[in-house]
Design a protein around this motif. Structure first.
Motif, PDB file in Angstrom:
ATOM      1  N   ALA A  79     -11.864   6.685  -4.207  1.00 44.24           N
ATOM      2  CA  ALA A  79     -11.375   7.226  -2.939  1.00 44.24           C
ATOM      3  C   ALA A  79     -10.287   6.327  -2.378  1.00 44.24           C
ATOM      4  N   PHE A  80      -9.307   6.965  -1.719  1.00 43.16           N
ATOM      5  CA  PHE A  80      -8.162   6.220  -1.170  1.00 43.16           C
ATOM      6  C   PHE A  80      -7.807   6.723   0.211  1.00 43.16           C
ATOM      7  N   PHE A  81      -7.477   5.763   1.097  1.00 40.73           N
ATOM      8  CA  PHE A  81      -6.863   6.063   2.385  1.00 40.73           C
ATOM      9  C   PHE A  81      -6.026   4.874   2.808  1.00 40.73           C
ATOM     10  N   ALA A  82      -4.844   5.145   3.345  1.00 38.67           N
ATOM     11  CA  ALA A  82      -4.032   4.127   4.004  1.00 38.67           C
ATOM     12  C   ALA A  82      -3.349   4.776   5.188  1.00 38.67           C
ATOM     13  N   GLY A  83      -3.437   4.131   6.345  1.00 41.20           N
ATOM     14  CA  GLY A  83      -2.810   4.699   7.532  1.00 41.20           C
ATOM     15  C   GLY A  83      -3.132   3.882   8.764  1.00 41.20           C
TER      16      GLY A  83
END
Length: 409
Positions: A244-248
């Motif tokens: 899983a990936f998230f960047a923000g």
């Protein structure tokens, strides 16, 4: 009026006797005819290579409804309104959906009519993004001037033409992707309550976006207007080592919780604030999405997120975290077929939830993401079933749902 039996199948060219009959009807009577035929749609065959049944709530009624829209729908665009707030598409950035729709609608020859008496729908051709850029005083936190401007515009149309007052605005529609889209409608009660609103900020908790009447507008980030499909595509499932990936940015109520539980906690869960240099030196933001099985799409200040469509573009299964959000085009699309929804309270169990999804189910969802992608793409020249047509179909469907079908006597 007693209507003749609906045609067994709508084709690109309707039989001449049905064309003649429909031309004798008012727009509302013609919509009633179409609605009855759609409700009686037979099971669709699998002979349309452009459509994939598992993506849809009901492929048969969608196909029939879409065919009717292509043959019959006429939209009147008000010419009033000065540039740049009106008739000026803003086609880049995270709010570009409203600009792309505005541009393609005003260029369209199939659906647009210059005769308002023939129209099934009336389009208010403003850009919420341009309205914000022109009228908002930075740091004032005051949206009232924008709302008053829209109120005065609608009142001018109502005074000049009979069409708004005839239906109290219920056959009119607007398309607004800016976060403030719902809030700048509040100075005009009929505009807020009756108009069909295609909004990126599709938050049912605030009672402005009304599920079943309004349309959840996909939020698309376009960086190069001449190449709207640049970088679309992704790695095959076997080449996605990241779970899983998230960047923000860390804003809103959901993202701080997501980062609290998962930032730098687990190598399978690549959860960041702004993508750090140590990560971006290895892979860019798009490369991270293309190398991840699941792309986390948490709400920010508002429920909508451009990451949902970005994930679809990069063939990564979207994981939506926004409790009161209505997903885009959900009138017709079955989001369970190609995405995962996680309740905000379940963020601490996020990895557990994702790992509990069987590999076979993930592979089906990832394949479905690739198949649904075409319905979220902008084209410089629209093609059937692309994003322009899908948004227009959802608006058409909302208008159709207003119509009462006469019962056979």
């Amino acid at each position: 009026m007693d209507l003749p039996p609906a045609s067994a199948h709508i084709v690109k060219k309707l039989p001449s006797h049905i064309q003649r009959y429909l031309s004798s009807l008012t727009p509302d009577e013609a919509l009633a005819f179409a609605k009855r035929d759609i409700e009686n749609a037979s099971v669709a065959s699998d002979d349309d290579p452009e459509l994939y049944g598992p993506l849809f709530r009901n492929i048969s009624t969608f196909k029939r409804s879409y065919e009717w829209m292509e043959w019959m729908l006429k939209v009147y665009i008000y010419g009033e309104g000065r540039k740049p707030i009106f008739h000026t598409p803003h086609r880049t950035g995270i709010y570009s959906s409203e600009g792309w729709f505005l541009m393609l609608m005003e260029e369209n020859r199939q659906f647009v009519t210059k005769d308002p008496e023939k129209a099934h729908l009336f389009y208010l051709p403003y850009s919420a993004r341009q309205l914000q850029m022109e009228l908002y005083v930075p740091n004032s936190h005051n949206l009232k001037p924008l709302a008053v401007f829209l109120r005065d515009y609608v009142n001018m149309l109502a005074a000049k033409y009979p069409f708004w007052n005839r239906t109290h605005g219920s056959d009119h529609f607007l398309v607004a992707c800016h976060d403030w889209g719902p809030y700048i409608l509040k100075e005009h009660e009929e505009l807020q309550r009756n108009t069909i609103k295609a909004l990126c900020n599709a938050d049912v908790s605030e009672k402005i976006f009304l599920a079943g009447k309004d349309v959840s507008l996909p939020e698309t980030t376009i960086r190069q207007p001449r190449r709207p499909q640049r970088n679309v595509g992704g790695n095959r499932a076997s080449q996605r080592p990241i779970l899983a990936f998230f960047a923000g940015h860390r804003h809103g109520r959901v993202r701080p919780t997501l980062l609290k539980y998962w930032s730098d906690k687990d190598d399978d869960m690549r959860i960041y604030g702004p993508l750090p240099n140590r990560a971006s030196r290895v892979m860019s933001y798009p490369q991270h999405m293309k190398s991840s099985k699941y792309c986390i799409c948490p709400m920010g200040f508002e429920v909508n997120s451009p990451r949902i469509v970005e994930a679809i573009y990069y063939e990564c299964v979207p994981v939506i975290i926004a409790d009161n959000f209505v997903p885009p085009l959900s009138e017709v699309l079955n989001w369970d077929a190609f995405s995962v929804t996680v309740a905000e309270k379940d963020i601490p169990k996020l990895k557990e939830i994702l790992l509990a999804i069987p590999l076979r189910k993930y592979l089906i969802m990832q394949t479905n993401v690739k198949k649904v992608q075409k319905h979220f793409l902008w084209n410089l020249q629209p093609v059937p079933y692309d994003l322009f047509h899908m948004i227009l179909h959802s608006i058409w469907l909302s208008r159709l749902n207003q119509i009462q079908v006469p019962q056979p006597s």
